[in-house]
Design an enzyme around this catalytic site. Structure first.
Site, PDB file in Angstrom:
ATOM      1  N   GLU A 173      41.728  40.874  43.331  1.00 33.30           N
ATOM      2  CA  GLU A 173      42.911  41.468  43.988  1.00 33.30           C
ATOM      3  C   GLU A 173      42.586  42.005  45.382  1.00 33.30           C
ATOM      4  O   GLU A 173      42.895  43.160  45.704  1.00 33.30           O
ATOM      5  CB  GLU A 173      43.502  42.579  43.105  1.00 33.30           C
ATOM      6  CG  GLU A 173      44.059  42.033  41.805  1.00 33.30           C
ATOM      7  CD  GLU A 173      44.926  43.031  41.024  1.00 33.30           C
ATOM      8  OE1 GLU A 173      44.917  44.229  41.335  1.00 33.30           O
ATOM      9  OE2 GLU A 173      45.627  42.567  40.093  1.00 33.30           O
ATOM     10  N   GLU A 292      44.909  37.410  35.117  1.00 31.17           N
ATOM     11  CA  GLU A 292      45.408  38.658  34.506  1.00 31.17           C
ATOM     12  C   GLU A 292      46.885  38.478  34.223  1.00 31.17           C
ATOM     13  O   GLU A 292      47.661  38.202  35.139  1.00 31.17           O
ATOM     14  CB  GLU A 292      45.213  39.864  35.442  1.00 31.17           C
ATOM     15  CG  GLU A 292      43.776  40.299  35.588  1.00 31.17           C
ATOM     16  CD  GLU A 292      43.602  41.573  36.408  1.00 31.17           C
ATOM     17  OE1 GLU A 292      44.521  42.411  36.411  1.00 31.17           O
ATOM     18  OE2 GLU A 292      42.546  41.698  37.048  1.00 31.17           O
TER      19      GLU A 292
END
Ligand code: AHR
Length: 495
Positions: A173, A292
């Site tokens: 991320e 995710e």
């Protein structure tokens, strides 16, 4: 009574399903590692501290790959802290989760755990506070046979044979301001490309996942993907996507439609990958790693009360209810519909932290979402069939046309089995389902289950939930079944 129809044909296929679609994730976060998979002294742990009750539950989920060690955690992680004699490993501040990391559980311990869980490791490198050097060194430590500084250190630390880790994430991320060492797309793209080159020079058999956007709402979504792909295209294999859902507004029909959002997210990222491919005149296709995904919102408020700098605080302990299980079923079906491009997916996460498996000192208990994941992972192997579905639809707050029936069928040619996964989103009406399979003869019923009848807010802390037999079904050339309102259904056919 609603009507639903599913048609498949033996020669109309979406794709082979990569088993890694049923991956999961263990981060050094909350009680995922400590008190989750590892708890020396617990009566359920073996002599090395591995919780055997957790391993048994993980094996039921059939998880072929587990991402590690983060997550946000990895962006401050020194992998060297986690190897060597436990007594010399440093205790560190984990800035991502404002916790203390003892490093008592590290790389060797996780590789061993994954082996016991029958899983591969999907290892993430730190591109937040660190860079090319740490990334190439950890590949050398894990995968190089012997005769170099890092490979010999691994051997000295007890692992004669290389770990042979095949799948690696280039950071986590990196587009998010919450990330330690967050970067612009240009900064990240350059760094990821240089790290990728060096990592593959150490071991050219590895596959690499570059960070896509951490959510579709991030302001850089779209341009982030383009820039990162521009920089890394030749040296990476997958682009990542992350997506979490919640029913904050308590609107059931809108919540159950959120798999349509996942569908759109995946299609958008595929379009960007292919646009960059065309612009680069490349023959190489970049596939996706949805590394995710899950429901995550129940624990948001309680997490604000947790004091910082504890070891293994109970963070992100969402307690899932029945409506969450239905959405997770719809999300799994959506991933299968995109299995031509989504080759890796990781249910985030596996134990205690937004997880299907929860522990306490006495044992484990299974959350509602455990059941659809277990069934799709067990039976959704082989080939995803092009599944043409028809049903009435409804309008929800964020979605104009939501079919009551969400479904896909998969084909396991080795065992001559077809599996149908189906959700009836209607809260009021039973659905008469008609399933027609062209090109398959002598269909016979191998088993049919339903998961239904619970209050939508019911949880499974009291272990009362279980799969039930779906009895209202007949198989005679085609299949007719009754799908209960708000139900998750799995029908298995032999041919
Ligand atoms: O899975 C929990 C967190 O969600 C991960 O650490 C991070 O990557 C994401 O924001």
């Amino acid at each position: 009574m609603l009507k639903g129809q599913i048609k498949v044909s033996s020669d109309s296929r979406i794709s082979e399903i990569d088993p890694r679609l049923y991956g999961s994730f263990i981060e050094h976060l909350g009680r995922a590692v400590y008190e989750g998979i590892y708890q020396p002294g617990n009566p359920n742990a073996d002599e090395n501290g591995y919780r055997q009750d957790v391993l048994a539950a993980v094996r039921k989920l059939n998880v072929p790959i587990v991402r590690y060690p983060g997550g946000n955690f990895v962006s401050g992680y020194n992998w060297e802290d986690s190897v060597g004699p436990k007594e010399t490993r440093p205790k560190r501040l984990d800035l991502a989760w404002r916790s203390l990391e003892t490093n008592e559980f590290g790389l060797h311990e996780f590789v061993k755990w994954a082996e016991m869980a029958n899983s591969e490791v999907n290892m993430a490198v730190n591109l937040g506070t660190r860079g090319v050097d740490a990334a190439r060194n950890v590949v050398e430590y894990c995968n190089f046979p012997s005769g170099t500084y890092w490979s010999d250190l691994r051997r000295k630390n007890g692992a004669e044979k290389p770990f042979g880790i095949k799948t690696w994430c280039l950071g986590n991320e990196m587009d998010g301001p919450w990330q330690i060492g967050a970067k612009t797309a240009q900064e990240y793209g350059r760094l990821a490309n240089e790290a990728a080159k060096a990592m593959k020079w150490v071991d050219d058999s590895i596959e690499l996942v570059a960070c896509g956007s951490s959510s579709m709402e991030n302001p850089t979504f779209g341009s982030w993907e383009e820039t990162v792909l521009d920089e890394t295209y030749d040296n990476i294999d997958y682009l990542s996507l992350h997506r979490y859902y919640g029913n904050q507004e308590n609107d059931l029909q809108n919540y159950l439609a959120k798999s349509l959002d996942l569908d759109e997210f995946i299609s958008s990222v595929v379009a960007i990958c292919d646009a960059v491919k065309a612009r680069k005149h490349s023959k190489k296709t970049i596939n996706l790693s949805m590394d995710e995904w899950n429901v995550w919102y129940h624990s948001n408020n309680q997490d604000k009360e947790i004091k910082p700098w504890q070891v293994a605080p109970p963070l992100l302990e969402d307690i899932y209810n029945f409506e969450d299980a239905l959405l997770v079923g719809c999300l799994l079906i959506t991933l299968l519909k995109h299995s031509d491009r989504v080759k890796i997916a990781c249910l985030a996460q596996l134990v205690n932290v937004i997880a299907p498996i929860m522990t306490n000192d006495q044992g484990v208990w299974l959350q509602s979402i455990f059941y659809p994941f277990m069934q799709v992972s067990q039976y959704g192997r082989g080939v995803a069939l092009n599944t043409v579905t028809k049903s009435e639809s409804y309008k929800a707050k964020d979605f104009d046309e939501v079919p009551y029936l969400e479904s896909i069928a998969t084909l396991d040619e080795e065992h001559r089995e077809i599996s149908i996964f189906a959700v009836n989103r209607s809260s009021k009406e039973t659905m008469d389902l008609d399933f027609v399979a062209d090109g398959f003869s002598n269909l016979k019923l191998l088993g049919a289950t339903q998961f239904c009848g619970y209050d939508i807010k019911a949880t499974n802390e009291d272990a009362k939930m279980d799969l039930q037999e779906l009895n209202e079904i007949s198989v005679d050339g085609s299949v007719q079944a009754k799908l209960q309102p708000l139900s998750w259904n799995v029908i298995r056919l032999g041919y």
